[in-house]
Design a protein around this motif. Structure first.
Motif, PDB file in Angstrom:
ATOM      1  N   MET A   7       0.831  -1.213   0.000  1.00 46.31           N
ATOM      2  CA  MET A   7       0.000   0.000   0.000  1.00 46.31           C
ATOM      3  C   MET A   7       0.862   1.258   0.000  1.00 46.31           C
ATOM      4  N   ALA A   8       1.951   1.223   0.744  1.00 43.97           N
ATOM      5  CA  ALA A   8       2.859   2.384   0.753  1.00 43.97           C
ATOM      6  C   ALA A   8       3.448   2.587  -0.645  1.00 43.97           C
ATOM      7  N   GLY A   9       3.816   1.473  -1.287  1.00 46.50           N
ATOM      8  CA  GLY A   9       4.334   1.558  -2.655  1.00 46.50           C
ATOM      9  C   GLY A   9       3.288   2.116  -3.610  1.00 46.50           C
ATOM     10  N   ALA A  10       2.028   1.687  -3.410  1.00 44.67           N
ATOM     11  CA  ALA A  10       0.940   2.186  -4.270  1.00 44.67           C
ATOM     12  C   ALA A  10       0.788   3.699  -4.092  1.00 44.67           C
ATOM     13  N   LEU A  11       0.845   4.163  -2.842  1.00 42.55           N
ATOM     14  CA  LEU A  11       0.745   5.615  -2.600  1.00 42.55           C
ATOM     15  C   LEU A  11       1.871   6.362  -3.318  1.00 42.55           C
ATOM     16  N   CYS A  12       3.082   5.811  -3.258  1.00 47.00           N
ATOM     17  CA  CYS A  12       4.220   6.464  -3.939  1.00 47.00           C
ATOM     18  C   CYS A  12       4.010   6.499  -5.452  1.00 47.00           C
ATOM     19  N   ARG A  13       3.459   5.436  -5.996  1.00 43.00           N
ATOM     20  CA  ARG A  13       3.202   5.422  -7.448  1.00 43.00           C
ATOM     21  C   ARG A  13       2.102   6.414  -7.822  1.00 43.00           C
ATOM     22  N   GLU A  14       1.088   6.498  -6.968  1.00 45.11           N
ATOM     23  CA  GLU A  14      -0.032   7.396  -7.263  1.00 45.11           C
ATOM     24  C   GLU A  14       0.339   8.867  -7.059  1.00 45.11           C
ATOM     25  N   HIS A  15       1.347   9.092  -6.214  1.00 41.94           N
ATOM     26  CA  HIS A  15       1.755  10.483  -5.891  1.00 41.94           C
ATOM     27  C   HIS A  15       3.274  10.602  -6.002  1.00 41.94           C
ATOM     28  N   PRO A  16       3.794  10.525  -7.228  1.00 40.20           N
ATOM     29  CA  PRO A  16       5.255  10.494  -7.386  1.00 40.20           C
ATOM     30  C   PRO A  16       5.954  11.784  -6.947  1.00 40.20           C
ATOM     31  N   ASP A  17       5.181  12.860  -6.753  1.00 37.83           N
ATOM     32  CA  ASP A  17       5.796  14.116  -6.311  1.00 37.83           C
ATOM     33  C   ASP A  17       5.940  14.188  -4.794  1.00 37.83           C
ATOM     34  N   LEU A  18       5.397  13.225  -4.075  1.00 38.82           N
ATOM     35  CA  LEU A  18       5.452  13.284  -2.613  1.00 38.82           C
ATOM     36  C   LEU A  18       6.758  12.711  -2.068  1.00 38.82           C
ATOM     37  N   HIS A  19       7.104  13.166  -0.857  1.00 36.26           N
ATOM     38  CA  HIS A  19       8.194  12.527  -0.134  1.00 36.26           C
ATOM     39  C   HIS A  19       7.744  11.191   0.427  1.00 36.26           C
ATOM     40  N   MET A  20       8.730  10.321   0.701  1.00 35.65           N
ATOM     41  CA  MET A  20       8.503   9.088   1.442  1.00 35.65           C
ATOM     42  C   MET A  20       9.565   9.081   2.526  1.00 35.65           C
ATOM     43  N   GLN A  21       9.180   8.791   3.767  1.00 38.51           N
ATOM     44  CA  GLN A  21      10.179   8.738   4.838  1.00 38.51           C
ATOM     45  C   GLN A  21       9.987   7.470   5.664  1.00 38.51           C
TER      46      GLN A  21
END
Ligand SMILES: [Zn+2]
Length: 437
Positions: free
Chosen positions: A215-229
């Protein structure tokens, strides 16, 4: 009339200072001027020139003989841990179970979250920090509280609700679906609202199931402009447990890689015990390793090899951070003082220009916000700290023998704390003096 003119010794970095005499890496005006209008820096340079451009009648604030720098940036901090800081006698996993998770459970109460968010941002500003990348608790309301307080102050902050669905008490757990849904709702409400930026925040691989990592990976794919920490390779027991939970993985980094969490906006707290393969993977993806010296010393986690990471053939992008409440001080000056010692234990030195580059432009570049903050460049947001190297009797006495800017900066780093922060401006507005003591 929103414009104002600051007068003082302006210091801003243009790039990483290779050496202590690499004078073209920074710009310092002994009698400098900084013109602010509409929350932005519109002119910087020698005071006489900037004053001429400002014209008569502009409000002038004289900070001489103090230093005027870009506000400090803290690249990894946990706002719900203000009542965890200074908890005795444990290494990472015990410290989380014994102190941190029970404390974060209190953030079920939205009122508590709002109170701590307010006090946390006050504390950041008192210490000269104008931007943080913050972990909230698992509770959606904690992120709402953080963003509401941050937005009220017009601060540029990056934050996210922690995602964690196992290996912790029920009071701090979400599920893969609620973690996803809450993150999604927070992104919709807060990302890009004023100066707020959202970070997708799976706590670390131990507290996220494979389903949640998907799910975290899906969020990153859906929002590629966001940070991930998240956290990576902090402590030996953590690394062993992580590999037991993901037995197919080549190493710890491979888990995050597998779920698509590496990238230029990915911030990995700690990165102490990386293999060469892991460091290569971080480097190739442009991921950021976040150095948290007071935390690493306090929890006995290990020594981040800053200079080797910078020097290697595939160098790492590095940020520096307090990691409160594993970290022991809110001050980025105190943090870089301890950072200097960690680097010294690795047989290297970090010169004071490199330290102050890291606290300002370096962290801004690592967080991909250098177009907005971290310098005194014209057109950027007027987030500023004013530093006084004479702030205490001991500092005043030591300053009697200081002759160079490098010596003054090193003194500020070694002896300075919140007392050395005379004023802070957030988008051009005085912020430290506005906080009730
Ligand atoms: Zn942390």
């Amino acid at each position: 009339m929103t414009s104002k003119l600051l007068r003082g010794r302006t210091l801003s970095f243009l790039r990483w200072p290779e050496a202590i005499d690499d004078h073209t890496a920074w710009r310092c005006e002994e009698d400098g001027g900084l013109l602010i209008d509409g929350g932005k820096i519109v002119a910087v340079g020698p005071y006489a020139e900037v004053a001429k451009r400002a014209g008569a009648g502009v409000e002038t604030i004289d900070h001489r003989p103090h230093l005027i720098l870009p506000g400090f940036i803290d690249a990894h901090v946990h706002f719900p841990q203000m009542q965890v800081i200074a908890s005795y006698g444990a290494e990472l996993l015990d410290w989380l179970n014994k102190y941190t998770f029970p404390e974060e459970t209190k953030f079920r109460n939205a009122q508590h979250g709002r109170r701590i968010a307010r006090l946390f941002l006050d504390e950041m500003l008192r210490h000269g920090t104008t931007t943080v990348a913050a972990y909230c608790s698992v509770h959606k309301s904690s992120a709402e509280a953080f963003f509401a307080e941050s937005h009220d102050r017009n601060m540029l902050n990056i934050a996210g609700k922690v995602m964690m669905d196992r290996n912790a008490p029920d009071g701090v757990l979400d599920t893969p679906q609620t973690g996803y849904d809450d993150s999604k709702a927070l992104i919709a409400e807060w990302h890009g609202k004023g100066r707020q930026l959202y970070a997708i925040t799976p706590r670390f691989a131990i507290t996220s199931s494979p389903e949640q990592m998907e799910m975290a990976g899906a969020l990153c794919r859906e929002h590629p402009d966001l940070h991930m920490q998240t956290h990576l390779s902090e402590n030996h027991a953590e690394i062993v447990f992580t590999q037991e939970l993901y037995p197919w993985s080549r190493d710890y980094t491979d888990i995050y890689e597998h779920y698509g969490l590496l990238g230029r906006k990915s911030l990995f707290g700690h990165c102490i015990h990386l293999s060469e393969r892991e460091a290569d993977a971080l480097s190739q993806s442009g991921s950021v390793a976040v150095f948290c010296p007071t935390s690493n010393l306090f929890l006995g986690s290990g020594l981040f090899d800053y200079q080797r990471y910078r020097r290697r053939e595939k160098p790492l992008r590095i940020a520096a951070a307090t990691d409160v409440g594993g970290g022991t001080n809110y001050s980025m000056l105190r943090t870089l003082d301890e950072g200097y010692k960690v680097i010294a234990l690795n047989g290297e030195k970090l010169n004071p220009f490199q330290s102050f580059w890291q606290l300002t432009r370096g962290n801004a570049e690592a967080l991909s916000v250098a177009d907005k903050v971290g310098t005194l460049d014209e057109g950027t947001d007027a987030d500023i700290v004013v530093l006084d190297a004479h702030a205490t009797p001991a500092m005043r006495l030591r300053m009697e023998t200081v002759e160079t800017l490098a010596e003054e900066l090193f003194l500020l780093q070694t002896l300075g704390d919140d007392r050395a922060v005379r004023e802070v401006y957030v988008a051009g507005r005085p912020a430290k003096s506005a906080i009730a003591a």
